[in-house]
Design an enzyme around this catalytic site. Structure first.
Site, PDB file in Angstrom:
ATOM      1  N   ASP A   1      13.249 -12.466   9.303  1.00  0.00           N
ATOM      2  CA  ASP A   1      12.054 -11.768   8.828  1.00  0.00           C
ATOM      3  C   ASP A   1      11.816 -11.998   7.340  1.00  0.00           C
ATOM      4  OD1 ASP A   1      14.268 -10.337   7.987  1.00  0.00           O
ATOM      5  OD2 ASP A   1      13.846  -8.576   9.194  1.00  0.00           O
TER       6      ASP A   1
ATOM      7  N   ASN B   1      17.150   3.428  12.494  1.00  0.00           N
ATOM      8  CA  ASN B   1      16.296   3.794  13.629  1.00  0.00           C
ATOM      9  C   ASN B   1      16.439   2.792  14.784  1.00  0.00           C
ATOM     10  OD1 ASN B   1      15.003   1.558  12.651  1.00  0.00           O
ATOM     11  ND2 ASN B   1      13.054   2.568  12.201  1.00  0.00           N
TER      12      ASN B   1
ATOM     13  N   HIS C   1      16.188  -0.550  14.498  1.00  0.00           N
ATOM     14  CA  HIS C   1      15.411  -1.788  14.405  1.00  0.00           C
ATOM     15  C   HIS C   1      16.320  -3.003  14.245  1.00  0.00           C
ATOM     16  CE1 HIS C   1      14.780  -1.384   9.748  1.00  0.00           C
ATOM     17  NE2 HIS C   1      15.640  -2.371   9.954  1.00  0.00           N
TER      18      HIS C   1
ATOM     19  N   GLU D   1      10.445  -2.514  14.718  1.00  0.00           N
ATOM     20  CA  GLU D   1      10.590  -1.070  14.606  1.00  0.00           C
ATOM     21  C   GLU D   1      10.433  -0.414  15.991  1.00  0.00           C
ATOM     22  OE1 GLU D   1      11.640   0.072  11.953  1.00  0.00           O
ATOM     23  OE2 GLU D   1      10.503  -0.472  10.162  1.00  0.00           O
TER      24      GLU D   1
HETATM   25  C1  GLP Z   1      16.328  -4.478   6.929  1.00  0.00           C
HETATM   26  C2  GLP Z   1      16.267  -5.835   7.639  1.00  0.00           C
HETATM   27  C3  GLP Z   1      17.123  -5.878   8.857  1.00  0.00           C
HETATM   28  C4  GLP Z   1      18.487  -5.289   8.531  1.00  0.00           C
HETATM   29  C5  GLP Z   1      18.340  -3.830   8.216  1.00  0.00           C
HETATM   30  C6  GLP Z   1      19.665  -3.142   7.879  1.00  0.00           C
HETATM   31  O1  GLP Z   1      15.237  -3.653   7.139  1.00  0.00           O
HETATM   32  N1  GLP Z   1      14.946  -6.244   7.985  1.00  0.00           N
HETATM   33  O2  GLP Z   1      17.224  -7.210   9.317  1.00  0.00           O
HETATM   34  O3  GLP Z   1      19.338  -5.444   9.632  1.00  0.00           O
HETATM   35  O4  GLP Z   1      17.446  -3.663   7.154  1.00  0.00           O
HETATM   36  O5  GLP Z   1      20.021  -3.428   6.567  1.00  0.00           O
HETATM   37  P1  GLP Z   1      21.380  -3.035   5.908  1.00  0.00           P
HETATM   38  O6  GLP Z   1      22.377  -3.985   6.441  1.00  0.00           O
HETATM   39  O7  GLP Z   1      21.150  -3.225   4.451  1.00  0.00           O
HETATM   40  O8  GLP Z   1      21.664  -1.623   6.280  1.00  0.00           O
END
Ligand code: GLP
Length: 235
Positions: free
Chosen positions: A67, A136, A138, A143
């Site tokens: 993404d 959440n 995702h 989402e």
């Molecule tokens: C972001 C990314 C995800 C990632 C998530 C968790 O929103 N788009 O790909 O898995 O956050 O991030 P973190 O590992 O910093 O908790």
């Protein structure tokens, strides 16, 4: 789904780096699906070390990221392109031309989503897709929603995601409110999926792995993947 519980973030990262390294050794020109966030940072450090020690060769590896934020150019330190460049691509011997992310500043985002989907398909889909998980549920920026989005698409970020990701921005107002992400269908086409999650994600990982498969918990779809592994750190 195989769940591996480990004691610490360090062990989670070391194990994930070994699994990804194994994939590169078995198939030097593999397609790696990559993720951003705090969770994969240690994994990338492990891969960088292994490459520096001559244990891994990225010269033929192709990468596709999950993404990108809409509205941020690749030289913006908050963009996912910048994150990948500084944490992995510039530190290993990957050919930068073989590293792909969605373009968050494309004029026509619908066309950009179609282009990115076609690109991932033309590479033969990821051999291994690395994932983090949002609180959440995702994955990528898919989402919670009424349906599982199949293909690459743009998405309005959930308020909780904007809140969570604001820790990396100076002000919450600076967090982009939309992003372009691979779809759930794209993620499911990966031959292997590896999800890594820290202790703060234990509850959502439990729901994703053992609760009902529902688009309200996007990661729950991984229960239907034929080769999905979760590494959950207890601390
Ligand atoms: C972001 C990314 C995800 C990632 C998530 C968790 O929103 N788009 O790909 O898995 O956050 O991030 P973190 O590992 O910093 O908790």
């Amino acid at each position: 789904m195989k769940i591996i519980r480990v004691e610490s973030y360090e062990k989670m990262s070391a194990l994930a780096a070994q699994i990804i390294g194994g994939q590169i050794l078995l198939k030097p020109n593999c397609v790696l699906g990559l993720a951003t966030g705090s969770s994969p940072l240690g994994t990338y450090q492990g891969l960088v070390r292994a490459c520096a020690e001559g244990l891994l060769d990225f010269s033929q590896v192709r990468t596709v990221n999950l993404d990108e934020y809409c509205g941020l150019t690749g030289d913006n330190p908050q963009s996912y392109r910048y994150f990948m460049d500084t944490n992995l691509f510039h530190k290993v011997n990957v050919d930068k031309a073989n590293t792909y992310l969605p373009n968050g500043v494309a004029g026509d985002m619908q066309a950009e989503c179609a282009r990115y989907e076609a690109l991932v398909e033309s590479l033969g889909w990821p051999d291994l897709q690395l994932l983090g998980i949002g609180h959440n549920g995702h994955i990528g920026f898919n989402e919670p929603a009424p349906d599982f989005p199949v293909r690459a698409h743009t998405v309005q970020l959930a308020e909780s995601t904007i809140q969570a990701n604001s820790r990396l921005f100076q002000r919450i107002e600076d967090v982009p409110t939309s992003a372009v992400t691979m779809g759930i269908g794209t993620i499911m086409k990966a031959k292997k999926v590896l999800l890594i999650a820290g202790a703060d994600k234990e509850e959502i990982v439990e729901r994703a792995c053992h609760g009902p498969v529902t688009p309200q918990v996007p990661a729950s779809i991984l229960q239907l993947h034929r080769d999905a592994t979760v590494i959950l750190s207890k601390n």
